[in-house]
Design a protein around this motif. Sequence first.
Motif, PDB file in Angstrom:
ATOM      1  N   GLY A 195      16.574  60.032  23.127  1.00  0.00           N
ATOM      2  CA  GLY A 195      15.711  59.922  21.953  1.00  0.00           C
ATOM      3  C   GLY A 195      16.444  59.332  20.766  1.00  0.00           C
ATOM      4  N   VAL A 196      17.779  59.413  20.779  1.00  0.00           N
ATOM      5  CA  VAL A 196      18.582  58.854  19.683  1.00  0.00           C
ATOM      6  C   VAL A 196      19.064  57.462  20.089  1.00  0.00           C
ATOM      7  CG1 VAL A 196      20.584  59.157  18.178  1.00  0.00           C
ATOM      8  CG2 VAL A 196      19.326  61.157  18.993  1.00  0.00           C
ATOM      9  N   GLY A 197      18.441  56.445  19.519  1.00  0.00           N
ATOM     10  CA  GLY A 197      18.836  55.076  19.795  1.00  0.00           C
ATOM     11  C   GLY A 197      19.925  54.622  18.843  1.00  0.00           C
ATOM     12  N   PRO A 198      20.359  53.369  18.967  1.00  0.00           N
ATOM     13  CA  PRO A 198      21.445  52.858  18.114  1.00  0.00           C
ATOM     14  C   PRO A 198      21.108  52.835  16.628  1.00  0.00           C
ATOM     15  CG  PRO A 198      20.426  51.083  19.395  1.00  0.00           C
ATOM     16  CD  PRO A 198      19.908  52.365  19.940  1.00  0.00           C
ATOM     17  N   VAL A 199      19.832  52.646  16.275  1.00  0.00           N
ATOM     18  CA  VAL A 199      19.461  52.556  14.856  1.00  0.00           C
ATOM     19  C   VAL A 199      19.603  53.911  14.160  1.00  0.00           C
ATOM     20  CG1 VAL A 199      17.569  52.114  13.247  1.00  0.00           C
ATOM     21  CG2 VAL A 199      17.939  50.576  15.171  1.00  0.00           C
ATOM     22  N   TYR A 200      19.030  54.959  14.748  1.00  0.00           N
ATOM     23  CA  TYR A 200      19.134  56.279  14.131  1.00  0.00           C
ATOM     24  C   TYR A 200      20.563  56.807  14.208  1.00  0.00           C
ATOM     25  CZ  TYR A 200      14.059  56.459  13.758  1.00  0.00           C
ATOM     26  OH  TYR A 200      12.752  56.194  13.427  1.00  0.00           O
ATOM     27  N   ALA A 201      21.264  56.502  15.298  1.00  0.00           N
ATOM     28  CA  ALA A 201      22.674  56.895  15.394  1.00  0.00           C
ATOM     29  C   ALA A 201      23.484  56.225  14.288  1.00  0.00           C
ATOM     30  CB  ALA A 201      23.231  56.514  16.767  1.00  0.00           C
TER      31      ALA A 201
ATOM     32  N   ALA B 195      15.473  61.274  13.802  1.00  0.00           N
ATOM     33  CA  ALA B 195      16.084  61.408  15.126  1.00  0.00           C
ATOM     34  C   ALA B 195      15.650  62.707  15.796  1.00  0.00           C
ATOM     35  CB  ALA B 195      17.605  61.361  15.001  1.00  0.00           C
ATOM     36  N   ALA B 196      15.616  63.802  15.024  1.00  0.00           N
ATOM     37  CA  ALA B 196      15.202  65.093  15.569  1.00  0.00           C
ATOM     38  C   ALA B 196      13.762  65.049  16.069  1.00  0.00           C
ATOM     39  CB  ALA B 196      15.355  66.183  14.510  1.00  0.00           C
ATOM     40  N   ASN B 197      12.919  64.292  15.385  1.00  0.00           N
ATOM     41  CA  ASN B 197      11.515  64.174  15.795  1.00  0.00           C
ATOM     42  C   ASN B 197      11.389  63.514  17.160  1.00  0.00           C
ATOM     43  OD1 ASN B 197       8.737  64.541  15.361  1.00  0.00           O
ATOM     44  ND2 ASN B 197       8.519  62.450  14.587  1.00  0.00           N
ATOM     45  N   LEU B 198      12.294  62.571  17.452  1.00  0.00           N
ATOM     46  CA  LEU B 198      12.279  61.929  18.769  1.00  0.00           C
ATOM     47  C   LEU B 198      12.947  62.804  19.823  1.00  0.00           C
ATOM     48  CD1 LEU B 198      13.114  58.232  17.799  1.00  0.00           C
ATOM     49  CD2 LEU B 198      10.929  59.138  18.568  1.00  0.00           C
ATOM     50  N   VAL B 199      14.030  63.474  19.428  1.00  0.00           N
ATOM     51  CA  VAL B 199      14.743  64.333  20.380  1.00  0.00           C
ATOM     52  C   VAL B 199      13.853  65.465  20.859  1.00  0.00           C
ATOM     53  CG1 VAL B 199      16.662  65.971  20.608  1.00  0.00           C
ATOM     54  CG2 VAL B 199      17.026  63.772  19.469  1.00  0.00           C
ATOM     55  N   ARG B 200      13.071  66.051  19.973  1.00  0.00           N
ATOM     56  CA  ARG B 200      12.228  67.190  20.368  1.00  0.00           C
ATOM     57  C   ARG B 200      11.127  66.769  21.341  1.00  0.00           C
ATOM     58  NH1 ARG B 200       6.499  67.246  18.565  1.00  0.00           N
ATOM     59  NH2 ARG B 200       6.413  65.806  16.812  1.00  0.00           N
TER      60      ARG B 200
END
Length: 411
Positions: free
Chosen positions: A290-296, A353-358
């Motif tokens: 869920g964490v891609g390069p942009v949010y990382a 990022a948390a919104n995608l990870v969840r």
Amino acid sequence: MSDSIFVGIDVSTKSNKVCILDASGNRLANMSVHNNSHGSSQIVNRVIDLLCKTGCTKVSFGLEATSVYGDGLIFYLKQDKLLKNYATKVFLLNPKQVHNFKKAYSELPKTDDVDAWVIADCLRFGRINLREIYFDEQYKALQRLTRARYHVAQNIVREKNRYLTNLFLKFSGLYQENLFSNKFGATAMELSNGAFSLDEIVHMPVDELAQFINTSGKGKFADPKALADGIQKAARSSYRLPKTVEDSVNRVLAVSTLAIKSYLEQLKSLDKSISSLMETIPNTLTSVKGVGPVYAAGILSEIGNINRFKGQASLAKYAGLSWSRYQSGNFDSDNTHMINSGNRYLRYYLIEAANLVRRHDPEFKRFYELKYRETPKTPHKRALALTARKFVRLVYALLRDQRLYIPSRIE
């Protein structure tokens, strides 16, 4: 600290006012220089001279966070060869903290460099949250891109809200009904931007409208005829505007549409540049699904060296993902608010990022759903903030240990 001197710098667009104190609070020097490389050179030369005279081996520079006006000075101080011979630290202070520190003085010297003096004294006491500036060319370059992306994303949100406001005026039924999964899709926006008037939509043969929808949507709609029927019903129930007002609204919608498309192109360009730069920066955050390069990139560029932080709680506070506590006597309030301070860029990327990870990780999904059920007011917003706070612990551990994420198994 007795072998240290403290340099407070009040930064402005054209000039920098400087106050230098020793460990006892004695004023060693005052100066005002231009905010350019020549002025920065004057500051360094004066500091080196005082270090030699006092026999001190350590120097701390401090300046308030003032947009980009202090960045050139920070780069200069971090790269200066003369300062590398001494234990040099550069701190970026929160203006709110400095302001509160300033209130502690009942009487301040009536001089032009009072703010520089207060900053120097903040450094000398060291009792406010001081965090040394992390300097790395790659991270600074990345930060310019990720912060620009943040502002473009905010512009998209604002422009879409303006668009929806005018959409209600033009086509209230389309605004109220969820006929399209995305009101900013090509077909929905074409209908809103004056392809047809409301009366034309109402009196158009349903098959003709269905054909338009099918062509505009490139055959992606499962039942164009049913959708066309729903659009006609929405058009019948919509308010009718006077012709002059309708023309103005159409023009505003057209301009807003162009703005949204332009911002989306900017976002796409920045995402491409960020992803390209991230290929040269090793990281473990992208091991989290869920964490891609942009949010990382957004997270890494704001954190810098993870060792700057004492622990995950310190990192969370820096990001503003911390809650105030209200307690009086035996009363301890359950209704607390998130603190207003903190790094807004880091907070944004952590929450996104948390919104995608969840959505991908079972453990974070379960935690989010639990908090969602527990919260009576604004459940999504609060549950997501708490999930982001949990995500901070994971980010801190991955960066501290430089290890990949292995999701836990949930039965």
